[in-house]
Design a protein around this motif. Structure first.
Motif, PDB file in Angstrom:
ATOM      1  N   HIS A   2       0.838  -1.207   0.000  1.00 55.67           N
ATOM      2  CA  HIS A   2       0.000   0.000   0.000  1.00 55.67           C
ATOM      3  C   HIS A   2       0.872   1.254   0.000  1.00 55.67           C
ATOM      4  CE1 HIS A   2      -2.822   3.100   1.127  1.00 55.67           C
ATOM      5  NE2 HIS A   2      -2.117   3.317   2.229  1.00 55.67           N
ATOM      6  N   MET A   3       1.926   1.253   0.816  1.00 56.44           N
ATOM      7  CA  MET A   3       2.811   2.420   0.860  1.00 56.44           C
ATOM      8  C   MET A   3       3.528   2.599  -0.484  1.00 56.44           C
ATOM      9  SD  MET A   3       4.314   2.561   4.763  1.00 56.44           S
ATOM     10  CE  MET A   3       4.674   0.846   5.051  1.00 56.44           C
ATOM     11  N   ALA A   4       4.013   1.517  -1.061  1.00 54.20           N
ATOM     12  CA  ALA A   4       4.698   1.603  -2.359  1.00 54.20           C
ATOM     13  C   ALA A   4       3.739   2.082  -3.451  1.00 54.20           C
ATOM     14  CB  ALA A   4       5.292   0.251  -2.729  1.00 54.20           C
ATOM     15  N   GLN A   5       2.504   1.595  -3.430  1.00 54.35           N
ATOM     16  CA  GLN A   5       1.532   2.038  -4.436  1.00 54.35           C
ATOM     17  C   GLN A   5       1.121   3.490  -4.224  1.00 54.35           C
ATOM     18  OE1 GLN A   5      -1.716  -0.643  -5.324  1.00 54.35           O
ATOM     19  NE2 GLN A   5      -0.355  -2.408  -5.315  1.00 54.35           N
ATOM     20  N   SER A   6       1.201   3.973  -3.001  1.00 53.92           N
ATOM     21  CA  SER A   6       0.942   5.394  -2.758  1.00 53.92           C
ATOM     22  C   SER A   6       2.005   6.240  -3.449  1.00 53.92           C
ATOM     23  CB  SER A   6       0.901   5.686  -1.254  1.00 53.92           C
ATOM     24  OG  SER A   6      -0.178   5.005  -0.638  1.00 53.92           O
ATOM     25  N   VAL A   7       3.257   5.760  -3.436  1.00 54.34           N
ATOM     26  CA  VAL A   7       4.335   6.447  -4.163  1.00 54.34           C
ATOM     27  C   VAL A   7       4.075   6.363  -5.671  1.00 54.34           C
ATOM     28  CG1 VAL A   7       6.816   6.600  -4.576  1.00 54.34           C
ATOM     29  CG2 VAL A   7       5.975   5.940  -2.313  1.00 54.34           C
ATOM     30  N   TYR A  18       9.775   0.938  -9.831  1.00 56.02           N
ATOM     31  CA  TYR A  18      10.154  -0.156  -8.953  1.00 56.02           C
ATOM     32  C   TYR A  18      10.630   0.404  -7.621  1.00 56.02           C
ATOM     33  CZ  TYR A  18      10.233  -2.510 -13.434  1.00 56.02           C
ATOM     34  OH  TYR A  18       9.869  -2.992 -14.659  1.00 56.02           O
ATOM     35  N   ILE A  19      10.511  -0.412  -6.572  1.00 55.09           N
ATOM     36  CA  ILE A  19      11.110  -0.035  -5.310  1.00 55.09           C
ATOM     37  C   ILE A  19      12.610  -0.261  -5.471  1.00 55.09           C
ATOM     38  CG2 ILE A  19      11.316  -0.535  -2.852  1.00 55.09           C
ATOM     39  CD1 ILE A  19       8.423  -1.560  -2.936  1.00 55.09           C
ATOM     40  N   GLY A  20      13.383   0.807  -5.373  1.00 50.34           N
ATOM     41  CA  GLY A  20      14.827   0.693  -5.481  1.00 50.34           C
ATOM     42  C   GLY A  20      15.436   0.236  -4.174  1.00 50.34           C
ATOM     43  N   PHE A  41      15.149  13.071  -8.461  1.00 52.34           N
ATOM     44  CA  PHE A  41      16.190  13.401  -9.416  1.00 52.34           C
ATOM     45  C   PHE A  41      16.323  12.270 -10.432  1.00 52.34           C
ATOM     46  CE2 PHE A  41      20.743  13.454 -10.663  1.00 52.34           C
ATOM     47  CZ  PHE A  41      20.787  14.706 -11.254  1.00 52.34           C
ATOM     48  N   MET A  42      16.191  12.604 -11.696  1.00 48.73           N
ATOM     49  CA  MET A  42      16.391  11.669 -12.811  1.00 48.73           C
ATOM     50  C   MET A  42      15.645  10.345 -12.632  1.00 48.73           C
ATOM     51  SD  MET A  42      20.346  12.432 -13.885  1.00 48.73           S
ATOM     52  CE  MET A  42      20.248  11.303 -15.252  1.00 48.73           C
ATOM     53  N   GLY A  43      14.364  10.423 -12.285  1.00 51.06           N
ATOM     54  CA  GLY A  43      13.554   9.224 -12.168  1.00 51.06           C
ATOM     55  C   GLY A  43      13.694   8.472 -10.866  1.00 51.06           C
ATOM     56  N   ILE A  44      14.488   9.009  -9.938  1.00 45.71           N
ATOM     57  CA  ILE A  44      14.639   8.392  -8.616  1.00 45.71           C
ATOM     58  C   ILE A  44      13.961   9.308  -7.597  1.00 45.71           C
ATOM     59  CG2 ILE A  44      16.254   7.643  -6.835  1.00 45.71           C
ATOM     60  CD1 ILE A  44      18.282   7.141  -9.126  1.00 45.71           C
ATOM     61  N   THR A  45      13.080   8.735  -6.809  1.00 47.98           N
ATOM     62  CA  THR A  45      12.337   9.513  -5.818  1.00 47.98           C
ATOM     63  C   THR A  45      12.577   8.922  -4.432  1.00 47.98           C
ATOM     64  OG1 THR A  45      10.628   9.948  -7.488  1.00 47.98           O
ATOM     65  CG2 THR A  45      10.053  10.424  -5.211  1.00 47.98           C
ATOM     66  N   THR A  47      12.210   4.969  -4.917  1.00 49.00           N
ATOM     67  CA  THR A  47      11.633   4.322  -6.084  1.00 49.00           C
ATOM     68  C   THR A  47      12.379   4.798  -7.333  1.00 49.00           C
ATOM     69  OG1 THR A  47       9.929   6.019  -6.373  1.00 49.00           O
ATOM     70  CG2 THR A  47       9.343   4.097  -5.028  1.00 49.00           C
ATOM     71  N   VAL A  48      12.389   3.930  -8.335  1.00 42.44           N
ATOM     72  CA  VAL A  48      13.117   4.171  -9.557  1.00 42.44           C
ATOM     73  C   VAL A  48      12.188   3.918 -10.733  1.00 42.44           C
ATOM     74  CG1 VAL A  48      15.141   3.493 -10.915  1.00 42.44           C
ATOM     75  CG2 VAL A  48      15.212   3.346  -8.415  1.00 42.44           C
ATOM     76  N   LEU A  49      12.155   4.860 -11.690  1.00 37.95           N
ATOM     77  CA  LEU A  49      11.353   4.669 -12.888  1.00 37.95           C
ATOM     78  C   LEU A  49      12.109   3.786 -13.874  1.00 37.95           C
ATOM     79  CD1 LEU A  49       9.911   8.241 -13.563  1.00 37.95           C
ATOM     80  CD2 LEU A  49       8.855   6.322 -12.346  1.00 37.95           C
ATOM     81  N   ALA A  50      11.363   2.901 -14.543  1.00 41.11           N
ATOM     82  CA  ALA A  50      11.964   2.046 -15.564  1.00 41.11           C
ATOM     83  C   ALA A  50      12.381   2.911 -16.745  1.00 41.11           C
ATOM     84  CB  ALA A  50      10.966   0.991 -16.010  1.00 41.11           C
ATOM     85  N   LYS A  51      13.464   2.547 -17.364  1.00 45.45           N
ATOM     86  CA  LYS A  51      13.955   3.325 -18.523  1.00 45.45           C
ATOM     87  C   LYS A  51      13.397   2.760 -19.798  1.00 45.45           C
ATOM     88  CE  LYS A  51      16.857   5.970 -16.251  1.00 45.45           C
ATOM     89  NZ  LYS A  51      16.571   7.312 -16.004  1.00 45.45           N
TER      90      LYS A  51
END
Length: 141
Positions: free
Chosen positions: A60-65, A84-86, A113-117, A137-141
């Motif tokens: 739930h916490m990860a999906q809130s992000v 993804y959870i980094g 910064f650059m897809g990392i939160t 969290t990290v966005l997929a490239k």
């Protein structure tokens, strides 16, 4: 902003799909903070013995992000990328909510910064803090 309580709209902002959806409302959004909600339904895959389990709270916490990111992209009229959870620095679970509980989770953005939160997350039930975490969290490239 007015809270968004249309479950199908909120679900469209995150990559997860039923039965793996653990957010059902967007209560507040700003660039620094998001508040998400979730009413723990009967039949949820993370409910055991009438309680929402630790893995459910973490998801739930990860999906809130994910909802924070998804809504950012929605406002820009762009499709949200998968994330993804980094890393999880810590998770503290003080109590497990019972079936039917309303969770309110505040995501505070510490750095982006650059897809990392990097975020601090606090989940409350009946105005009592039941869980807290810090995740990256990290966005997929």
């Amino acid at each position: 902003m007015e809270p968004l309580t249309d479950k199908s709209f909120v679900e469209g902002l995150i990559p997860q799909k039923a039965p793996f959806v653990m957010v059902d409302k967007l209560i507040h959004f700003s660039e620094e903070k998001l508040v998400a909600g979730f009413n723990v339904p009967e039949g949820n895959i993370f409910v055991e013995n009438g309680k929402f389990t630790e893995p459910g709270l973490i998801e739930h916490m990860a999906q809130s992000v994910a909802l924070y990111t998804g809504y950012q992209f929605y406002l820009k009229k762009e499709p949200a990328p998968t994330g993804y959870i980094g890393s999880i620095k810590y998770v503290n679970v003080n109590a497990l909510p019972v079936l039917g509980s309303e969770l309110v989770t505040e995501v505070s953005v510490l750095q982006e910064f650059m897809g990392i939160t990097l975020v601090d997350i606090v989940t409350k039930c009946n105005d009592v803090e039941i869980a807290a975490s810090q995740m990256k969290t990290v966005l997929a490239k």
